[in-house]
Design an enzyme around this catalytic site. Sequence first.
Site, PDB file in Angstrom:
ATOM      1  N   GLU A  42       0.820  -1.211   0.000  1.00 53.48           N
ATOM      2  CA  GLU A  42       0.000   0.000   0.000  1.00 53.48           C
ATOM      3  C   GLU A  42       0.854   1.261   0.000  1.00 53.48           C
ATOM      4  O   GLU A  42       0.543   2.227  -0.701  1.00 53.48           O
ATOM      5  CB  GLU A  42      -0.960  -0.008   1.192  1.00 53.48           C
ATOM      6  N   TYR A 125      -6.666   6.093   4.646  1.00 50.55           N
ATOM      7  CA  TYR A 125      -6.698   5.136   3.532  1.00 50.55           C
ATOM      8  C   TYR A 125      -5.874   3.897   3.856  1.00 50.55           C
ATOM      9  O   TYR A 125      -6.348   2.760   3.717  1.00 50.55           O
ATOM     10  CB  TYR A 125      -6.181   5.763   2.229  1.00 50.55           C
ATOM     11  N   ASP A 144      -9.179   4.862  -2.094  1.00 52.52           N
ATOM     12  CA  ASP A 144      -8.101   5.495  -2.843  1.00 52.52           C
ATOM     13  C   ASP A 144      -8.741   6.385  -3.900  1.00 52.52           C
ATOM     14  O   ASP A 144      -9.968   6.509  -3.963  1.00 52.52           O
ATOM     15  CB  ASP A 144      -7.160   4.449  -3.451  1.00 52.52           C
TER      16      ASP A 144
END
Length: 297
Positions: A42, A125, A144
């Site tokens: 990520e 996020y 996102d």
Amino acid sequence: MTGTEVGDAGFRHEALLDWFGARQRDLPWRRTRDPWAVLVSELMLQQTQVARVLPKYEAFLEQWPTASACAAAPLGDVVTAWAGLGYNRRAVNLHRGAQQVVADHGGVLPDDLDALLALPGIGPYTARAVLAFAFESDEVGVLDTNAARVLARWTGRSLKPKEARARADAAVAPAAGWAWNQAMLDLGATVCTPRAPRCDECPVAERCGWQQAGRPDPDPAIGSAGVSTGQSRFDGSDRQGRGRLVDALRVGPVAAADLAAVMGWPGDPERAERVAATVVADHLAVIGADEGYRLPS
């Protein structure tokens, strides 16, 4: 939730999950539920294309397969391994986060939203992505820029941050949090794109508020929470000079006298010193006794 909204949710769940099952992208971070590996992916994927991340992701995890291994490594080594991914502060954040995980959680990433948000460099996020993709939570929607764009267009208007997160969480398909969130990312990345969205290929177009209204201007995704607005010009920017300095430091120390030339501003040493100071402040470099610059140890 009204009866119409319940019906829309059920339709979207079935249609989008069927679409994802047939078309999902095969990506290495989708083959693991290891929280550390998910976190690495990520942070690497933030504002970086998948093609650039693929070789770096596997090489990084081969070198540091656990948070404990990363935490024990010199920060300079982690920054060096980040070459080619850009946004080098993410490497610092990952290293700091790994050290905090070791100190506070015995080297294991927590499965709690607040605990994840308390880690250095992890925002809403990333915390939700770890919960959804490592722990398969059905309680959080991952927002996102791609998923946020889809959500705004479905709703038919731009959303504020709190509402966007609430709608994303409420939209998750029951008992399918991992697949649902991955499907939302894929839909936004491949079909519901920023320019020229391919609505004729969208499995849920008939439940999209913007599409059903005839796609009027302005696009509701513009300015909606979580939707990126694009980067400022890179050529000639401070960001470019910062990147050049860190790239040079990956090879070896940089003398103070060479700083301006290395950063691409041979005629502006004052600018070079000013921008280099931000690199030091971000823990991407240190100044040695000889006044030269090097990677942190």
